[in-house]
Design a protein around this motif. Sequence first.
Motif, PDB file in Angstrom:
ATOM      1  N   LEU A 202       0.835  -1.206   0.000  1.00  0.00           N
ATOM      2  CA  LEU A 202       0.000   0.000   0.000  1.00  0.00           C
ATOM      3  C   LEU A 202       0.868   1.253   0.000  1.00  0.00           C
ATOM      4  CD1 LEU A 202      -2.762  -1.171   2.486  1.00  0.00           C
ATOM      5  CD2 LEU A 202      -3.082  -0.682   0.045  1.00  0.00           C
ATOM      6  N   ALA A 203       1.952   1.243   0.762  1.00  0.00           N
ATOM      7  CA  ALA A 203       2.847   2.402   0.801  1.00  0.00           C
ATOM      8  C   ALA A 203       3.451   2.659  -0.576  1.00  0.00           C
ATOM      9  CB  ALA A 203       3.951   2.182   1.832  1.00  0.00           C
ATOM     10  N   ARG A 204       3.756   1.599  -1.317  1.00  0.00           N
ATOM     11  CA  ARG A 204       4.347   1.744  -2.650  1.00  0.00           C
ATOM     12  C   ARG A 204       3.343   2.182  -3.701  1.00  0.00           C
ATOM     13  NH1 ARG A 204       7.137  -2.759  -0.999  1.00  0.00           N
ATOM     14  NH2 ARG A 204       5.675  -4.225  -1.930  1.00  0.00           N
ATOM     15  N   HIS A 205       2.102   1.693  -3.615  1.00  0.00           N
ATOM     16  CA  HIS A 205       1.181   1.825  -4.733  1.00  0.00           C
ATOM     17  C   HIS A 205      -0.001   2.764  -4.519  1.00  0.00           C
ATOM     18  CE1 HIS A 205       3.367  -1.349  -6.705  1.00  0.00           C
ATOM     19  NE2 HIS A 205       3.185  -2.144  -5.671  1.00  0.00           N
ATOM     20  N   CYS A 206      -0.381   3.062  -3.288  1.00  0.00           N
ATOM     21  CA  CYS A 206      -1.571   3.888  -3.063  1.00  0.00           C
ATOM     22  C   CYS A 206      -1.333   5.329  -3.503  1.00  0.00           C
ATOM     23  CB  CYS A 206      -1.984   3.872  -1.589  1.00  0.00           C
ATOM     24  SG  CYS A 206      -3.131   2.563  -1.234  1.00  0.00           S
ATOM     25  N   PRO A 207      -2.309   5.881  -4.183  1.00  0.00           N
ATOM     26  CA  PRO A 207      -2.185   7.288  -4.581  1.00  0.00           C
ATOM     27  C   PRO A 207      -2.402   8.212  -3.382  1.00  0.00           C
ATOM     28  CG  PRO A 207      -4.284   6.375  -5.322  1.00  0.00           C
ATOM     29  CD  PRO A 207      -3.514   5.245  -4.697  1.00  0.00           C
ATOM     30  N   PRO A 208      -1.979   9.460  -3.503  1.00  0.00           N
ATOM     31  CA  PRO A 208      -2.237  10.432  -2.435  1.00  0.00           C
ATOM     32  C   PRO A 208      -3.739  10.532  -2.164  1.00  0.00           C
ATOM     33  CG  PRO A 208      -0.735  11.334  -4.076  1.00  0.00           C
ATOM     34  CD  PRO A 208      -1.244  10.031  -4.627  1.00  0.00           C
ATOM     35  N   GLY A 209      -4.067  10.787  -0.918  1.00  0.00           N
ATOM     36  CA  GLY A 209      -5.466  10.919  -0.531  1.00  0.00           C
ATOM     37  C   GLY A 209      -6.080   9.647   0.000  1.00  0.00           C
ATOM     38  N   VAL A 210      -5.350   8.533  -0.089  1.00  0.00           N
ATOM     39  CA  VAL A 210      -5.817   7.251   0.452  1.00  0.00           C
ATOM     40  C   VAL A 210      -5.026   6.964   1.717  1.00  0.00           C
ATOM     41  CG1 VAL A 210      -6.014   4.768   0.048  1.00  0.00           C
ATOM     42  CG2 VAL A 210      -6.405   6.376  -1.833  1.00  0.00           C
ATOM     43  N   SER A 211      -5.716   6.662   2.791  1.00  0.00           N
ATOM     44  CA  SER A 211      -5.034   6.313   4.037  1.00  0.00           C
ATOM     45  C   SER A 211      -5.448   4.904   4.445  1.00  0.00           C
ATOM     46  CB  SER A 211      -5.358   7.321   5.145  1.00  0.00           C
ATOM     47  OG  SER A 211      -6.744   7.295   5.430  1.00  0.00           O
ATOM     48  N   TYR A 212      -4.654   4.306   5.312  1.00  0.00           N
ATOM     49  CA  TYR A 212      -4.958   2.956   5.770  1.00  0.00           C
ATOM     50  C   TYR A 212      -4.485   2.792   7.207  1.00  0.00           C
ATOM     51  CZ  TYR A 212      -0.144   2.394   4.145  1.00  0.00           C
ATOM     52  OH  TYR A 212       1.186   2.559   3.917  1.00  0.00           O
ATOM     53  N   THR A 213      -5.136   1.850   7.883  1.00  0.00           N
ATOM     54  CA  THR A 213      -4.791   1.579   9.279  1.00  0.00           C
ATOM     55  C   THR A 213      -3.516   0.763   9.346  1.00  0.00           C
ATOM     56  OG1 THR A 213      -6.076  -0.461   9.308  1.00  0.00           O
ATOM     57  CG2 THR A 213      -7.210   1.563  10.008  1.00  0.00           C
ATOM     58  N   ARG A 214      -2.883   0.799  10.499  1.00  0.00           N
ATOM     59  CA  ARG A 214      -1.742  -0.066  10.797  1.00  0.00           C
ATOM     60  C   ARG A 214      -2.111  -0.860  12.054  1.00  0.00           C
ATOM     61  NH1 ARG A 214       1.262   4.324   8.410  1.00  0.00           N
ATOM     62  NH2 ARG A 214       2.596   3.422   6.818  1.00  0.00           N
ATOM     63  N   PRO A 215      -2.845  -1.962  11.873  1.00  0.00           N
ATOM     64  CA  PRO A 215      -3.354  -2.696  13.032  1.00  0.00           C
ATOM     65  C   PRO A 215      -2.254  -3.416  13.803  1.00  0.00           C
ATOM     66  CG  PRO A 215      -3.779  -3.926  11.043  1.00  0.00           C
ATOM     67  CD  PRO A 215      -3.197  -2.601  10.614  1.00  0.00           C
ATOM     68  N   GLU A 216      -2.466  -3.553  15.092  1.00  0.00           N
ATOM     69  CA  GLU A 216      -1.542  -4.313  15.929  1.00  0.00           C
ATOM     70  C   GLU A 216      -1.895  -5.795  15.942  1.00  0.00           C
ATOM     71  OE1 GLU A 216      -0.933  -2.672  19.805  1.00  0.00           O
ATOM     72  OE2 GLU A 216      -0.904  -0.628  19.021  1.00  0.00           O
TER      73      GLU A 216
ATOM     74  N   GLY B 119      -2.410  -8.153  -5.666  1.00  0.00           N
ATOM     75  CA  GLY B 119      -3.752  -7.663  -5.352  1.00  0.00           C
ATOM     76  C   GLY B 119      -3.785  -6.160  -5.127  1.00  0.00           C
ATOM     77  N   VAL B 120      -2.801  -5.650  -4.414  1.00  0.00           N
ATOM     78  CA  VAL B 120      -2.743  -4.203  -4.169  1.00  0.00           C
ATOM     79  C   VAL B 120      -2.493  -3.464  -5.482  1.00  0.00           C
ATOM     80  CG1 VAL B 120      -1.419  -2.364  -3.043  1.00  0.00           C
ATOM     81  CG2 VAL B 120      -2.126  -4.380  -1.736  1.00  0.00           C
ATOM     82  N   LYS B 121      -1.637  -3.992  -6.342  1.00  0.00           N
ATOM     83  CA  LYS B 121      -1.422  -3.363  -7.657  1.00  0.00           C
ATOM     84  C   LYS B 121      -2.723  -3.292  -8.441  1.00  0.00           C
ATOM     85  CE  LYS B 121       3.367  -4.739  -8.542  1.00  0.00           C
ATOM     86  NZ  LYS B 121       4.208  -5.602  -9.400  1.00  0.00           N
TER      87      LYS B 121
ATOM     88  N   THR C 255      -5.138  -0.713  -6.879  1.00  0.00           N
ATOM     89  CA  THR C 255      -4.763   0.685  -7.118  1.00  0.00           C
ATOM     90  C   THR C 255      -4.914   1.067  -8.590  1.00  0.00           C
ATOM     91  OG1 THR C 255      -2.403   0.085  -7.149  1.00  0.00           O
ATOM     92  CG2 THR C 255      -3.312   0.902  -5.073  1.00  0.00           C
ATOM     93  N   ARG C 256      -4.788   0.102  -9.507  1.00  0.00           N
ATOM     94  CA  ARG C 256      -5.098   0.392 -10.924  1.00  0.00           C
ATOM     95  C   ARG C 256      -6.553   0.792 -11.065  1.00  0.00           C
ATOM     96  NH1 ARG C 256      -1.700  -4.115 -12.731  1.00  0.00           N
ATOM     97  NH2 ARG C 256      -3.553  -5.428 -12.824  1.00  0.00           N
ATOM     98  N   ALA C 257      -7.429   0.045 -10.405  1.00  0.00           N
ATOM     99  CA  ALA C 257      -8.867   0.363 -10.443  1.00  0.00           C
ATOM    100  C   ALA C 257      -9.114   1.735  -9.807  1.00  0.00           C
ATOM    101  CB  ALA C 257      -9.671  -0.721  -9.725  1.00  0.00           C
ATOM    102  N   LEU C 258      -8.470   1.995  -8.704  1.00  0.00           N
ATOM    103  CA  LEU C 258      -8.636   3.269  -8.006  1.00  0.00           C
ATOM    104  C   LEU C 258      -8.145   4.434  -8.856  1.00  0.00           C
ATOM    105  CD1 LEU C 258      -9.406   4.858  -5.495  1.00  0.00           C
ATOM    106  CD2 LEU C 258      -7.219   4.196  -4.490  1.00  0.00           C
TER     107      LEU C 258
END
Length: 122
Positions: free
Chosen positions: A36-50, A110-112, A115-118
């Motif tokens: 996600l850090a490599r492929h997500c565009p700006p404006g998308v955030s995600y949790t970092r669960p423990e 899957g993330v690639k 993010t293509r769809a996004l």
Amino acid sequence: SQQVLHRFLTDNSLDAHLEKIKEVYGRQRAAMEAALARHCPPGVSYTRPEGGMFLWLTLPAHISAMALFDEAIKEKVAFVPGAPFYVRPEIKNTLRLSFSCVDEATIEEGVKRLTRALQRML
């Protein structure tokens, strides 16, 4: 059956099994966070669960996770839209990604695809 469960618990260490699961899920979670850090565009955030088996993504406010779902299916990737988890129906821009049942290479792919769809919606 109860006999099978009893035999499994008698012959195996639950603590050792839990340690293995935590190690594997930790690796898979780290792989998803890195992808996600490599492929997500700006404006998308995600949790970092423990713990757990899912990451939550928050999309820009104008993007519906349900609309993204339709685009993602075209890329042969799926996720769980977040709207059913909220009591407030106006929250439509979140989604849940599972990392527990796929390996690191599949997570990356899957993330690639997601993010293509996004990118088509931005």
